[in-house]
Design a protein around this motif. Sequence first.
Motif, PDB file in Angstrom:
ATOM      1  N   GLY A 121      43.847  32.005  35.377  1.00 35.85           N
ATOM      2  CA  GLY A 121      44.949  31.620  34.518  1.00 35.85           C
ATOM      3  C   GLY A 121      44.918  30.130  34.261  1.00 35.85           C
ATOM      4  N   TYR A 122      45.909  29.640  33.530  1.00 31.59           N
ATOM      5  CA  TYR A 122      45.938  28.239  33.126  1.00 31.59           C
ATOM      6  C   TYR A 122      45.964  27.320  34.342  1.00 31.59           C
ATOM      7  N   GLN A 123      44.986  26.407  34.400  1.00 30.12           N
ATOM      8  CA  GLN A 123      44.863  25.413  35.472  1.00 30.12           C
ATOM      9  C   GLN A 123      44.840  26.039  36.865  1.00 30.12           C
TER      10      GLN A 123
ATOM     11  N   THR B 165      46.905  31.250  38.333  1.00 31.18           N
ATOM     12  CA  THR B 165      46.699  32.648  38.697  1.00 31.18           C
ATOM     13  C   THR B 165      45.199  32.920  38.831  1.00 31.18           C
ATOM     14  N   LEU B 166      44.886  33.937  39.602  1.00 28.58           N
ATOM     15  CA  LEU B 166      43.510  34.396  39.777  1.00 28.58           C
ATOM     16  C   LEU B 166      43.545  35.907  39.924  1.00 28.58           C
TER      17      LEU B 166
ATOM     18  N   LEU C 288      46.801  37.276  41.675  1.00 32.19           N
ATOM     19  CA  LEU C 288      47.384  36.302  42.593  1.00 32.19           C
ATOM     20  C   LEU C 288      48.015  35.184  41.773  1.00 32.19           C
ATOM     21  N   VAL C 289      49.251  34.846  42.092  1.00 36.46           N
ATOM     22  CA  VAL C 289      49.932  33.741  41.421  1.00 36.46           C
ATOM     23  C   VAL C 289      50.377  32.736  42.472  1.00 36.46           C
TER      24      VAL C 289
ATOM     25  N   TYR D 211      52.588  31.945  47.503  1.00 37.98           N
ATOM     26  CA  TYR D 211      51.692  32.880  46.830  1.00 37.98           C
ATOM     27  C   TYR D 211      52.382  34.228  46.656  1.00 37.98           C
ATOM     28  N   ARG D 212      52.042  34.892  45.573  1.00 36.86           N
ATOM     29  CA  ARG D 212      52.444  36.277  45.357  1.00 36.86           C
ATOM     30  C   ARG D 212      51.214  37.063  44.924  1.00 36.86           C
ATOM     31  N   ALA D 213      50.925  38.141  45.635  1.00 36.67           N
ATOM     32  CA  ALA D 213      49.835  39.044  45.271  1.00 36.67           C
ATOM     33  C   ALA D 213      50.428  40.323  44.709  1.00 36.67           C
ATOM     34  N   GLU D 214      49.908  40.749  43.559  1.00 38.20           N
ATOM     35  CA  GLU D 214      50.376  41.961  42.881  1.00 38.20           C
ATOM     36  C   GLU D 214      49.204  42.922  42.727  1.00 38.20           C
ATOM     37  N   LEU D 215      49.402  44.154  43.165  1.00 40.93           N
ATOM     38  CA  LEU D 215      48.351  45.163  43.106  1.00 40.93           C
ATOM     39  C   LEU D 215      48.695  46.180  42.024  1.00 40.93           C
ATOM     40  N   TYR D 216      47.814  46.278  41.019  1.00 39.33           N
ATOM     41  CA  TYR D 216      48.057  47.120  39.848  1.00 39.33           C
ATOM     42  C   TYR D 216      47.070  48.281  39.781  1.00 39.33           C
TER      43      TYR D 216
END
Length: 268
Positions: free
Chosen positions: A35-37, A40-41, A52-53, A96-101
Amino acid sequence: MFEPPAPTTADRMQVAQQHAAEAFGLRATGRRVWGYQGRTLSAAAGPHWLRLVCAETGTEGGTLWNGPSASRTLPASVPRPDLFRIRDWTTDRYAYRAELYAFAPDPVVSPRPVLDEDPGLPEAWWKEMSTALQALAEVRPPADREAVREEYLRRVIPEFTGHQVDAVTWTTAHGDLHYGNVTRGPHILDWEGWGRAPYGYDAATLYLYALLVPETAARIRTELAPVLGRPEARTGLLTVAAQILQAQDRTSFYAELASPLRDHLAQL
């Protein structure tokens, strides 16, 4: 979507991504999507997609942070990958926040936000997208979520487009509906910024981000005519136009759009 960040940021985010994957009992594999700079990854993680944000500790929360989790309340007629699990943690400096989609089985329409060639989308794709945009627009705009602020659009539209704004018709929008955020399914990705926006904002994004391919832009204008053809969509279109022109000096793909966009505005 964006270039990798500075090495120190990239290393830190990759360590955090590995930690998140292990917490979910998975392993991140394949191409990394930044993501920007480096905020996010994302990457595939087994049969899932792991996003990941990151934010500085104490600044997490708010509209962008909670957008994906809040989007779970949207109707099923708005196609998007299911969000299964969320995991939060903090260090001395970062949250950090991890999101599983669920993994979207179809690729994105374009590797970058704007089109530079005809993507060859079938008529059925446009019908499904039109249905999805209509279903989203019918959602009552949440009071705590703004994709576009009224003060902002009333300032930037006259400044960057030379047009004036009268009454604004508000609806719910994705807020960042470019061609790197929609798949050939179609599925709509990246729901962090959704919320209240002027009517037609999402459709205008798809239209104006295709101006480098005039034949495709003309087709979009036809396919999304039920939205773009309504008088109240004018403010949504002008808002997207102003955002493009405002950012042209710092974002290369906006600079590419600036000339055909000015031609379009002259005919509006």
